[in-house]
Design a protein around this motif. Structure first.
Motif, PDB file in Angstrom:
ATOM      1  N   UNK A  19       0.724  -1.345   0.016  1.00 29.38           N
ATOM      2  CA  UNK A  19       0.139  -0.100   0.019  1.00 29.38           C
ATOM      3  C   UNK A  19       0.994   1.195  -0.064  1.00 29.38           C
ATOM      4  N   UNK A  20       0.601   2.150  -0.763  1.00 31.83           N
ATOM      5  CA  UNK A  20       1.491   3.305  -1.164  1.00 31.83           C
ATOM      6  C   UNK A  20       1.394   4.311   0.249  1.00 31.83           C
ATOM      7  N   UNK A  21       0.135   4.442   0.782  1.00 32.68           N
ATOM      8  CA  UNK A  21       0.139   5.286   1.881  1.00 32.68           C
ATOM      9  C   UNK A  21       0.966   4.939   3.010  1.00 32.68           C
ATOM     10  N   UNK A  22       0.842   3.359   3.272  1.00 29.75           N
ATOM     11  CA  UNK A  22       1.558   2.833   4.493  1.00 29.75           C
ATOM     12  C   UNK A  22       2.957   3.018   4.209  1.00 29.75           C
ATOM     13  N   UNK A  23       3.638   2.900   2.938  1.00 32.03           N
ATOM     14  CA  UNK A  23       5.012   3.028   2.634  1.00 32.03           C
ATOM     15  C   UNK A  23       5.379   4.629   2.902  1.00 32.03           C
ATOM     16  N   UNK A  24       4.530   5.374   2.545  1.00 30.15           N
ATOM     17  CA  UNK A  24       4.976   6.733   2.702  1.00 30.15           C
ATOM     18  C   UNK A  24       4.864   7.146   4.357  1.00 30.15           C
ATOM     19  N   UNK A  25       3.673   6.878   5.142  1.00 26.25           N
ATOM     20  CA  UNK A  25       3.683   7.045   6.215  1.00 26.25           C
ATOM     21  C   UNK A  25       4.614   6.551   7.134  1.00 26.25           C
TER      22      UNK A  25
END
Length: 415
Positions: A100-106
């Motif tokens: 998940x992209x959000x998880x990676x950025x967060x």
């Protein structure tokens, strides 16, 4: 307590020509260092991937965090979600599934916030994750088939490893230097029978060390069945032999050893189908794409409920990430397998002033405040200069391999 400054610094550092099913590592590995400051002298640190699409999203999120409360991680995740706004930053090497992209950025911001929180109260990060349940975190020797050096450069200090003898020699070097007590081979490079021979050679040379083999989905279900039968009694686990949850489940029904993954279970939505089908017996958690340390702890608790083992996955990383892994590992009661780490492949280079040493195959859990490491600003500046000069902006193992072998293609499965 509010975040007044969020600094994002891309860096590059030398990487050996490590082979895998997608190709070969380029001469430069990319990472991004995150610093969060609340203007009170305390700085929280995070580390994440360095590929340009991901870096752009991290920078957008960093700008949006001005004024945020580092203790309000729910609000910070919402801010990151808005900053990402449905954009994707999938990697090109494809060695970690589709997180998940959000998880990676967060994730790097969550780690930096936990570092800030813990520093503000003078406690280690593990105290915020439920407390310490072990004094040291075990790591595994991570073996790679590799060339003697990058074709455009002299041979490196590690030497070649292209056959069973080379793999055994590499294992001896790492075990002698770091005391590792388990061994993992990155496969998917050569014909499966050749990699089985390497495992057999490792078993002869290291009769007491648990062994693992990870071909990164390079094999069909039929080939995976064959390799699993050939390595019965040799492997602690077989990691991602074939693509997809359904394929893994089919292999798992007959394999004598557990199947592990960091490719088919990479987000919480993957857990139900994978676990109900019995596709995996070990999940390699990775806080960089599961959404940080707390999410990884949640993952471990779910695994415990299902009777699934837990280890930790590694990408090319430096000391901030290693420290975060150690803090997490200290707090996970069911960390049942030694974790992966690329630390030896950085050959002593690090972005922290006092890297956490690997002794007897493990890292002692630091008791200092926060993550237990401090940023080396001189090295950070030097590695940032590397980034500006090296010309690499996206890790692409396949494209690099094709500069030497134009016919090479990333195939899953290949055999």
């Amino acid at each position: 307590m509010r975040i007044v400054d969020a600094v994002v610094t891309p860096i590059a550092f030398p990487d050996p020509p490590l082979l895998n099913s997608a190709g070969v590592h380029e001469p430069w590995a990319l990472r991004t260092i995150v610093e969060l400051s609340c203007g009170d002298g305390l700085i929280g640190l995070g580390e994440t991937y360095g590929d340009a699409p991901h870096l752009e999203l991290v920078r957008k999120a960093a700008v949006a965090l001005a004024g945020a409360d580092p203790f309000d991680l729910t609000a910070i995740r919402r801010t990151v979600t808005v900053a990402v706004a449905g954009q994707d930053a999938a990697d090109r090497h494809g060695l970690t599934g589709l997180p998940d992209t959000v998880a990676k950025v967060f994730a790097p911001f969550e780690v930096a916030c936990l570092d800030l929180q813990a520093r503000s109260i003078g406690r280690p990060v593990y105290a915020l994750l439920g407390g310490r349940c072990r004094d040291s975190v075990a790591f595994s020797a991570y073996l790679f088939y590799k060339w003697a050096g990058h074709p455009s450069a002299p041979p490196d200090a590690f030497g070649p490893a292209l056959d069973p003898d080379g793999i055994v020699a590499q294992a001896r070097m790492l075990v002698d230097r770091y005391g590792f007590r388990s061994i993992k081979l990155k496969g998917g490079v050569f014909e499966p029978g050749a990699e089985v021979e390497a495992i057999q050679a490792l078993r002869t040379a290291f009769p007491e060390h648990p062994l693992r083999l990870d071909p990164n989905c390079a094999w069909s279900v039929a080939t995976s069945h064959s390799v699993a039968a050939s390595t019965a009694g040799l492997l602690e686990y077989l990691e991602d032999p074939t693509p997809g949850i359904e394929g893994m489940a089919e292999v798992a029904r007959e394999a004598a050893m557990p199947l592990a993954t960091n490719m088919c279970v990479v987000r919480f939505a993957d857990i139900r189908p994978a676990f109900t089908q019995g596709a995996v017996g070990v999940v390699l958690a990775d806080h960089h794409y599961w959404g940080g340390l707390r999410a990884s702890a949640d993952l471990a608790r779910i695994c415990d409920t299902w009777g699934v083992g837990v280890s930790m996955h590694s990408n090319s990383h430096l000391g901030i990430s290693l420290a975060a892994m150690v803090q997490l590992g200290a707090a996970l009661p069911n960390l049942t397998y030694a974790a992966d780490t690329h630390t030896p492949w950085q050959d002593g280079l690090d972005v922290v002033t006092a890297p956490l040493p690997i002794v007897d195959g493990a890292v002692a859990v630091p008791d200092g405040p926060g993550l237990g490491v401090e940023l080396d600003r001189d090295t950070l500046a030097r590695l940032h200069e590397n980034y500006l000069r090296c010309g690499v902006r996206v890790r692409d193992d396949t494209a690099y391999m094709r500069t030497f072998d134009p016919a090479f293609r990333k195939l899953r499965p290949r055999w």
